[in-house]
Scaffold this motif. Structure first.
Motif, PDB file in Angstrom:
ATOM      1  N   ALA A   1       0.815  -1.222   0.000  1.00  0.00           N
ATOM      2  CA  ALA A   1       0.000   0.000   0.000  1.00  0.00           C
ATOM      3  C   ALA A   1       0.849   1.273   0.000  1.00  0.00           C
ATOM      4  N   TYR A   2       2.179   1.121   0.130  1.00  0.00           N
ATOM      5  CA  TYR A   2       3.040   2.301   0.268  1.00  0.00           C
ATOM      6  C   TYR A   2       4.237   2.270  -0.678  1.00  0.00           C
ATOM      7  N   TYR A   3       4.715   3.464  -0.998  1.00  0.00           N
ATOM      8  CA  TYR A   3       5.996   3.637  -1.677  1.00  0.00           C
ATOM      9  C   TYR A   3       6.955   4.354  -0.731  1.00  0.00           C
ATOM     10  N   TYR A   4       8.254   4.100  -0.919  1.00  0.00           N
ATOM     11  CA  TYR A   4       9.288   4.886  -0.251  1.00  0.00           C
ATOM     12  C   TYR A   4       9.871   5.845  -1.272  1.00  0.00           C
ATOM     13  N   GLY A   5      10.236   7.035  -0.819  1.00  0.00           N
ATOM     14  CA  GLY A   5      10.954   7.990  -1.661  1.00  0.00           C
ATOM     15  C   GLY A   5      12.318   8.248  -1.036  1.00  0.00           C
ATOM     16  N   TYR A   6      13.384   8.025  -1.809  1.00  0.00           N
ATOM     17  CA  TYR A   6      14.746   8.266  -1.319  1.00  0.00           C
ATOM     18  C   TYR A   6      15.264   9.516  -2.032  1.00  0.00           C
ATOM     19  N   VAL A   7      15.591  10.540  -1.257  1.00  0.00           N
ATOM     20  CA  VAL A   7      15.826  11.874  -1.821  1.00  0.00           C
ATOM     21  C   VAL A   7      17.283  12.319  -1.681  1.00  0.00           C
ATOM     22  N   TYR A   8      17.807  12.901  -2.759  1.00  0.00           N
ATOM     23  CA  TYR A   8      19.074  13.635  -2.701  1.00  0.00           C
ATOM     24  C   TYR A   8      18.739  15.046  -3.167  1.00  0.00           C
ATOM     25  N   PHE A   9      18.741  16.003  -2.231  1.00  0.00           N
ATOM     26  CA  PHE A   9      18.325  17.384  -2.514  1.00  0.00           C
ATOM     27  C   PHE A   9      19.553  18.283  -2.540  1.00  0.00           C
ATOM     28  N   ARG A  10      19.636  19.108  -3.567  1.00  0.00           N
ATOM     29  CA  ARG A  10      20.746  20.065  -3.646  1.00  0.00           C
ATOM     30  C   ARG A  10      20.197  21.489  -3.695  1.00  0.00           C
ATOM     31  N   GLN A  11      20.726  22.346  -2.819  1.00  0.00           N
ATOM     32  CA  GLN A  11      20.374  23.769  -2.834  1.00  0.00           C
ATOM     33  C   GLN A  11      21.670  24.574  -2.748  1.00  0.00           C
ATOM     34  N   VAL A  12      21.996  25.265  -3.848  1.00  0.00           N
ATOM     35  CA  VAL A  12      23.208  26.083  -3.862  1.00  0.00           C
ATOM     36  C   VAL A  12      22.885  27.462  -4.452  1.00  0.00           C
ATOM     37  N   ARG A  13      23.656  28.462  -4.012  1.00  0.00           N
ATOM     38  CA  ARG A  13      23.441  29.812  -4.542  1.00  0.00           C
ATOM     39  C   ARG A  13      23.813  29.833  -6.028  1.00  0.00           C
ATOM     40  N   ASP A  14      22.980  30.500  -6.816  1.00  0.00           N
ATOM     41  CA  ASP A  14      23.231  30.625  -8.252  1.00  0.00           C
ATOM     42  C   ASP A  14      22.638  31.953  -8.719  1.00  0.00           C
ATOM     43  N   LYS A  15      23.516  32.945  -8.928  1.00  0.00           N
ATOM     44  CA  LYS A  15      23.038  34.297  -9.275  1.00  0.00           C
ATOM     45  C   LYS A  15      22.379  34.347 -10.642  1.00  0.00           C
ATOM     46  N   SER A  16      22.686  33.362 -11.493  1.00  0.00           N
ATOM     47  CA  SER A  16      22.103  33.372 -12.837  1.00  0.00           C
ATOM     48  C   SER A  16      20.618  33.039 -12.819  1.00  0.00           C
ATOM     49  N   LEU A  17      20.155  32.446 -11.707  1.00  0.00           N
ATOM     50  CA  LEU A  17      18.730  32.098 -11.602  1.00  0.00           C
ATOM     51  C   LEU A  17      17.974  33.224 -10.907  1.00  0.00           C
ATOM     52  N   LYS A  18      16.727  33.434 -11.334  1.00  0.00           N
ATOM     53  CA  LYS A  18      15.910  34.536 -10.830  1.00  0.00           C
ATOM     54  C   LYS A  18      15.764  34.514  -9.309  1.00  0.00           C
ATOM     55  N   ARG A  19      15.646  33.320  -8.758  1.00  0.00           N
ATOM     56  CA  ARG A  19      15.426  33.193  -7.308  1.00  0.00           C
ATOM     57  C   ARG A  19      16.742  33.250  -6.524  1.00  0.00           C
TER      58      ARG A  19
END
Length: 581
Positions: A136-154
């Motif tokens: 009845a269930y799935y597992y999600g295995y996550v590798y998350f990356r958050q780095v500063r990048d001035k070229s992106l609007k955010r």
């Protein structure tokens, strides 16, 4: 797993062999034996390990969005995609710069058929109960990356690579993501396609064999335990967790009470600073009652956007039997009516001994303060084991490696759970009919009913005091446990095993009879009826994977053939063509 130079592109998956989980340079693959071949259909091997791989990015207008699903034919409902989107990113309130790994679990949408269902169910039967998948269930295995990048609007690059699987092999998939995610973020889609192609060459996840899993020029080695392994002896490299004691630091002094709460299936919420600490703590809690299976729901990381949010936070009924891991401070208000709350602080530096935090009663607090600790009115049934606390404290002072601390804690929980479960195992085994009650000419006898009073009487002479020195109200703990989902799940599993054992013994009893001699003394109608019943027995043994020796099944098939050959030709033709009902 250490980083190595890339070898040549790996070919088809090699035959299992080697030691525990590690990565090595890929060597030439050996051909697989036919019994290891899962199926020759494209993506069948991949599906035995993963449902799909997702890439979740952040869009300024849309928010989180699934950018890629691989293989492209993988099916996810809109509800599943939404859950994956929100669960693949750390909560907005927890700043996770750099790379973060964590795990989540979510409900599958009902009604989907799996082509490999039969094969995977067969493998599932050989697993210890705590490693069996929950369809009845799935597992999600996550590798998350958050780095500063001035070229992106955010101003930030934010992306998650997520493996979706039915298998609870946290360590394996975490290790795998460490290898492939950093490279994926550099190389993008073609690299992901190559990774999935490698997985589609893996041997099936057969318990008990040492498997070699090639991935982008490396080989991961893995042995999945079987139910026959003695608990605690196998290096369970792919298990739900590796029991990180750091996450227990703020609640060091209450680990035994937490074991009781998990054993009894009490509603628990873990409030942590990040998804990594939240998921590690929840998985460690679920595993602390191993080798018992935790039979209620648990969510290593849970957000306010989860499709079950309303169901789990309603105040119109008592909180359900579930363990939730959360990071958003909003939950401190939403879940303050829950009976047991664990607040995990930031991970301490090595050698820093945690201060003893008292258990705080929820009813005395209008809102939760922000200090780490356990908030509950629960009074433990068992007296506190001071010895384990001293042992772990000493380890912190001496800067003992985390792995060594984990081994001590795992062994402690294992011995505590085994002391608790042995009297139940012994009593349930006594419900099995004697072998002399099994007659080949009657249906297999039924198991006797579980009687709580009878079980309680056995505790006087054969209770947990035989294996544990812990004092306290063991009787009260058992009474409470017998009403819990964990007892219900454990007993159903034991009942099924014992019923199958009775069916297997009945088959053996039939094989030991001279069935041809019997048929000669009975009418043709009775003989035909016997043949059909025996054919159904063989079908059942195959369908339910009864614990019967192959020789027994061959012998029964020989009996059937001999009986048919002793019948008139017209009946022989009919019975040889006839299937079973």
């Amino acid at each position: 797993m250490s980083r190595r130079e890339r070898g040549p592109e790996p070919g088809p998956g090699p035959e299992p062999g080697g030691a525990e989980a590690a990565a090595e340079d890929a060597e030439p693959a050996e051909p697989e034996s036919p019994d290891q071949c899962l199926s020759l259909l494209p993506w069948d091997r991949f599906s035995a390990w993963l449902h799909c791989v997702c890439v979740v990015g952040f869009d300024l207008e849309l928010g989180q969005a699934v950018e890629v699903i691989y293989p492209p034919h993988s099916k996810l409902t809109d509800k599943e995609k939404t859950n994956i989107c929100y669960l693949s990113f750390p909560d907005s309130n927890s700043g996770c710069l750099g790379d973060t790994q964590f795990c989540f679990r979510f409900r599958r949408s009902p009604g989907r058929k799996v082509s490999l269902c039969c094969f995977l169910d067969q493998l599932d039967r050989d697993l210890p109960v705590y490693l069996k998948k929950d369809s009845a269930y799935y597992y999600g295995y996550v590798y998350f990356r958050q780095v500063r990048d001035k070229s992106l609007k955010r101003g930030y690059f934010q992306k998650s690579l997520v493996l979706i699987s039915k298998l609870p092999y946290v360590h394996l998939f975490r290790t795998m993501l460490k290898q492939i995610a950093p490279e994926y973020f550099e190389k993008s889609e073609a690299f992901l396609e190559a990774v999935c192609s490698d997985i589609d060459h893996w041997p099936p996840p057969v318990p008990g064999k040492v498997l070699q899993l090639p991935i982008m020029g490396l080989i991961m080695k893995l042995r999945i335990p079987t139910y026959r392994d003695k608990p605690g002896t196998t290096p369970i490299v792919q298990n739900m967790h590796q029991l990180p004691t750091e996450c227990f630091c703020p609640v060091f002094f209450h680990i035994q009470m937490l074991w009781e709460l998990v054993l009894l299936g009490e509603p628990l919420v873990v409030m942590a600073p990040s998804p990594a600490e939240s998921s590690e703590t929840v998985l460690a809690l679920v595993s602390c009652i191993s080798p018992l299976k935790y039979c209620s729901d648990f969510r290593p990381y849970f957000t306010i956007h989860d499709s079950e949010f309303k169901e789990y936070t309603t105040r119109t009924q008592a909180p359900p039997s579930v363990i939730l891991g959360v990071t958003n401070p909003f939950f401190a208000k939403t879940l303050q009516h829950w009976p047991h709350i664990i607040r995990i602080g930031d991970i301490k530096l090595p050698g820093e001994v945690p201060k003893q935090v008292k258990v705080k009663k929820l009813k005395n607090l209008k809102t939760l303060d922000s200090k780490p600790g356990v908030y509950t009115s629960y009074k433990p049934y068992l007296n506190k084991d001071e010895e384990i606390v001293k042992q772990l404290q000493k380890g912190v002072q001496q800067k003992r490696p985390t792995e060594a601390q984990s081994v001590i804690l795992r062994r402690y929980f294992l011995e505590l759970t085994e002391s608790f479960i042995i009297p139940l195992e012994r009593y349930v085994a006594s419900l099995m009919p004697l072998q002399k009650c099994i007659s080949p000419w009657k249906s297999p006898p039924q198991l006797r009913q579980f009687c709580q009073d009878d079980f309680m009487k056995t505790l006087e002479k054969a209770g947990p005091q035989l294996t544990s020195g812990l004092k306290g109200d063991w009787i009260g703990l058992y009474r409470h446990f017998l009403k819990s989902p964990n007892f219900d799940g454990w007993f159903r599993s034991r009942q099924k095993e014992m019923t199958q054992k009775l069916e297997a013994l009945h088959l053996e009893a039939l094989c030991n009879e001279n069935l041809v001699f019997w048929s000669q003394k009975h009418t043709e109608v009775e003989t035909v009826d016997l043949v059909l019943k025996l054919k159904n027995k063989l079908l059942q043994a195959d369908r339910e994977h009864l614990p019967v020796k192959t020789d027994t099944l061959k012998k029964l098939q020989t009996h059937i053939n001999d009986i048919i050959l002793a019948l008139p030709d017209d009946l022989q033709d009919i019975l040889l063509k006839t299937g079973t009902t």
